[in-house]
Design a protein around this motif. Sequence first.
Motif, PDB file in Angstrom:
ATOM      1  N   THR A  20     -24.700  -4.879   4.170  1.00 15.57           N
ATOM      2  CA  THR A  20     -24.246  -3.282   3.778  1.00 15.57           C
ATOM      3  C   THR A  20     -22.393  -3.509   3.401  1.00 15.57           C
ATOM      4  N   ARG A  21     -21.890  -4.288   4.389  1.00 10.65           N
ATOM      5  CA  ARG A  21     -20.396  -4.278   4.069  1.00 10.65           C
ATOM      6  C   ARG A  21     -20.201  -5.104   2.841  1.00 10.65           C
ATOM      7  N   LYS A  22     -20.848  -6.085   2.323  1.00 12.47           N
ATOM      8  CA  LYS A  22     -20.783  -6.827   1.257  1.00 12.47           C
ATOM      9  C   LYS A  22     -21.041  -5.871  -0.031  1.00 12.47           C
ATOM     10  N   MET A  23     -22.022  -4.837   0.116  1.00 18.09           N
ATOM     11  CA  MET A  23     -22.247  -3.919  -0.863  1.00 18.09           C
ATOM     12  C   MET A  23     -21.298  -2.998  -1.028  1.00 18.09           C
ATOM     13  N   LEU A  24     -20.600  -2.526   0.134  1.00 22.07           N
ATOM     14  CA  LEU A  24     -19.375  -1.681   0.031  1.00 22.07           C
ATOM     15  C   LEU A  24     -18.092  -2.321  -0.698  1.00 22.07           C
ATOM     16  N   LEU A  25     -17.941  -3.346  -0.260  1.00 18.76           N
ATOM     17  CA  LEU A  25     -16.782  -4.115  -1.256  1.00 18.76           C
ATOM     18  C   LEU A  25     -17.101  -4.318  -2.401  1.00 18.76           C
ATOM     19  N   GLY A  26     -18.568  -4.749  -2.731  1.00 18.12           N
ATOM     20  CA  GLY A  26     -18.635  -4.781  -4.304  1.00 18.12           C
ATOM     21  C   GLY A  26     -18.493  -3.501  -4.896  1.00 18.12           C
ATOM     22  N   SER A  27     -18.959  -2.428  -4.403  1.00 18.03           N
ATOM     23  CA  SER A  27     -18.991  -0.920  -5.122  1.00 18.03           C
ATOM     24  C   SER A  27     -17.327  -0.673  -5.287  1.00 18.03           C
ATOM     25  N   PHE A  28     -16.451  -0.893  -4.138  1.00 16.60           N
ATOM     26  CA  PHE A  28     -15.171  -0.664  -4.387  1.00 16.60           C
ATOM     27  C   PHE A  28     -14.490  -1.491  -5.365  1.00 16.60           C
ATOM     28  N   ARG A  29     -14.924  -2.628  -5.568  1.00 11.69           N
ATOM     29  CA  ARG A  29     -14.423  -3.715  -6.679  1.00 11.69           C
ATOM     30  C   ARG A  29     -14.592  -2.981  -8.055  1.00 11.69           C
ATOM     31  N   VAL A  30     -15.804  -2.610  -8.133  1.00 13.06           N
ATOM     32  CA  VAL A  30     -16.134  -1.977  -9.500  1.00 13.06           C
ATOM     33  C   VAL A  30     -15.221  -0.713  -9.766  1.00 13.06           C
ATOM     34  N   PHE A  31     -15.076  -0.109  -8.607  1.00 13.51           N
ATOM     35  CA  PHE A  31     -14.110   1.128  -8.668  1.00 13.51           C
ATOM     36  C   PHE A  31     -12.918   0.741  -9.252  1.00 13.51           C
ATOM     37  N   PHE A  32     -12.244  -0.332  -8.682  1.00 11.61           N
ATOM     38  CA  PHE A  32     -11.064  -0.540  -8.909  1.00 11.61           C
ATOM     39  C   PHE A  32     -10.699  -1.173 -10.213  1.00 11.61           C
ATOM     40  N   ARG A  33     -11.904  -1.733 -10.559  1.00 16.67           N
ATOM     41  CA  ARG A  33     -11.787  -2.291 -12.140  1.00 16.67           C
ATOM     42  C   ARG A  33     -11.584  -1.334 -13.147  1.00 16.67           C
ATOM     43  N   HIS A  34     -12.058   0.044 -12.639  1.00 15.53           N
ATOM     44  CA  HIS A  34     -11.684   0.860 -13.975  1.00 15.53           C
ATOM     45  C   HIS A  34     -10.793   1.781 -13.513  1.00 15.53           C
ATOM     46  N   MET A  35      -9.779   1.569 -12.609  1.00 13.15           N
ATOM     47  CA  MET A  35      -8.648   2.321 -12.304  1.00 13.15           C
ATOM     48  C   MET A  35      -7.574   2.200 -13.163  1.00 13.15           C
ATOM     49  N   PRO A  36      -7.031   3.199 -13.574  1.00 16.99           N
ATOM     50  CA  PRO A  36      -5.809   2.952 -14.720  1.00 16.99           C
ATOM     51  C   PRO A  36      -4.544   2.831 -13.975  1.00 16.99           C
ATOM     52  N   VAL A  37      -4.313   1.761 -13.265  1.00 20.70           N
ATOM     53  CA  VAL A  37      -3.178   1.546 -12.295  1.00 20.70           C
ATOM     54  C   VAL A  37      -2.616   0.045 -12.630  1.00 20.70           C
ATOM     55  N   ARG A  38      -1.431  -0.113 -12.214  1.00 22.35           N
ATOM     56  CA  ARG A  38      -0.837  -1.423 -12.149  1.00 22.35           C
ATOM     57  C   ARG A  38      -0.235  -1.706 -11.167  1.00 22.35           C
ATOM     58  N   TYR A  39       0.042  -2.808 -10.800  1.00 19.66           N
ATOM     59  CA  TYR A  39       0.544  -3.309  -9.260  1.00 19.66           C
ATOM     60  C   TYR A  39       1.558  -4.405  -9.246  1.00 19.66           C
ATOM     61  N   HIS A  40       2.180  -4.593  -8.204  1.00 17.96           N
ATOM     62  CA  HIS A  40       3.148  -5.922  -7.902  1.00 17.96           C
ATOM     63  C   HIS A  40       2.819  -6.077  -6.365  1.00 17.96           C
ATOM     64  N   THR A  41       2.888  -7.253  -6.132  1.00 18.98           N
ATOM     65  CA  THR A  41       2.712  -7.593  -4.793  1.00 18.98           C
ATOM     66  C   THR A  41       3.967  -8.545  -4.276  1.00 18.98           C
ATOM     67  N   PHE A  42       4.584  -8.183  -3.397  1.00 17.23           N
ATOM     68  CA  PHE A  42       5.742  -8.970  -2.769  1.00 17.23           C
ATOM     69  C   PHE A  42       5.210  -9.696  -1.508  1.00 17.23           C
ATOM     70  N   ALA A  43       5.180 -11.171  -1.662  1.00 13.49           N
ATOM     71  CA  ALA A  43       4.699 -11.926  -0.462  1.00 13.49           C
ATOM     72  C   ALA A  43       5.878 -12.934  -0.076  1.00 13.49           C
ATOM     73  N   TYR A  44       5.645 -12.855   1.267  1.00 14.77           N
ATOM     74  CA  TYR A  44       6.584 -13.761   2.260  1.00 14.77           C
ATOM     75  C   TYR A  44       5.976 -14.591   3.264  1.00 14.77           C
ATOM     76  N   ALA A  45       6.565 -15.861   3.301  1.00 14.83           N
ATOM     77  CA  ALA A  45       6.074 -16.729   4.592  1.00 14.83           C
ATOM     78  C   ALA A  45       6.964 -16.338   5.639  1.00 14.83           C
ATOM     79  N   THR A  46       6.412 -15.816   6.719  1.00 16.52           N
ATOM     80  CA  THR A  46       7.337 -15.336   7.697  1.00 16.52           C
ATOM     81  C   THR A  46       8.342 -16.549   8.378  1.00 16.52           C
ATOM     82  N   LYS A  47       7.637 -17.634   8.209  1.00 15.09           N
ATOM     83  CA  LYS A  47       8.634 -18.770   8.998  1.00 15.09           C
ATOM     84  C   LYS A  47       9.825 -18.896   8.411  1.00 15.09           C
ATOM     85  N   LYS A  48      10.058 -18.554   7.118  1.00 12.37           N
ATOM     86  CA  LYS A  48      11.305 -18.754   6.567  1.00 12.37           C
ATOM     87  C   LYS A  48      12.466 -17.677   6.808  1.00 12.37           C
ATOM     88  N   PHE A  49      12.045 -16.788   7.674  1.00 11.88           N
ATOM     89  CA  PHE A  49      12.985 -15.904   8.252  1.00 11.88           C
ATOM     90  C   PHE A  49      13.293 -15.765   9.652  1.00 11.88           C
TER      91      PHE A  49
END
Length: 223
Positions: A74-103
């Motif tokens: 059921t949880r896999k199906m929920l993730l799959g359903s949201f995946r389809v929803f996201f695929r059709h969303m008119p959005v753009r994004y940017h992710t900033f990622a950091y390795a905490t050991k460097k700070f």
Amino acid sequence: MRELSIFVDESGSDGLSDRYYLLTVVMHDQSDSIAESIKAYEDALRAKGLPNIPFHASPLMNGKDLYSGLDLRTRKMLLGSFRVFFRHMPVRYHTFAYATKKFDSLDKLAGTMRRDIVNFLFDNLAELQAYDAVKVYYDNGQHSIAESLHLAIEYALSKDAVVYRSAQPSEYRLSQAADYICTMELTAIKYADHTTTATDEKFFGKWSDFKKGILKETRKKLV
């Protein structure tokens, strides 16, 4: 009046105890309605007999909170359903990622993050300034990140063009999309560093499958 919504999500603790810290910003031009996409998503949940639970990736994958009592299928199906929803969303994004050991401290991470957000905003300044209003939705869950976000946006944009609003993921599908993206980008880092968990692999399979499938789909919206 042109309005841009920016939804923000993060992955990582405020005390640098996690291996990685990620901040995702999702941008949505409010003239592009997502009402039909939301309706299609919620109709699909009903058709499949799935509960309409506000999407939150970590509890979903681990069977916690609102997802407790739901089996893996059921949880896999929920993730799959949201995946389809996201695929059709008119959005753009940017992710900033950091390795905490460097700070050495949270302040140094926050300072680096603030600089990176400012640089990103300036790289996209012409587009951002074309909007009459920029509305930022963030739950303010972690003080250091909230402060960095406020300072960076107020530095790069005129203050009267920015409205800060609390965003609880249960209230905004776009905030849930930010959570979804953060999870996919974190999972990509974990695959690259060979630190994936058994739960990650139950949901996403091998790295090649994840990379060619859900990650490739997600990054089509990357700025």
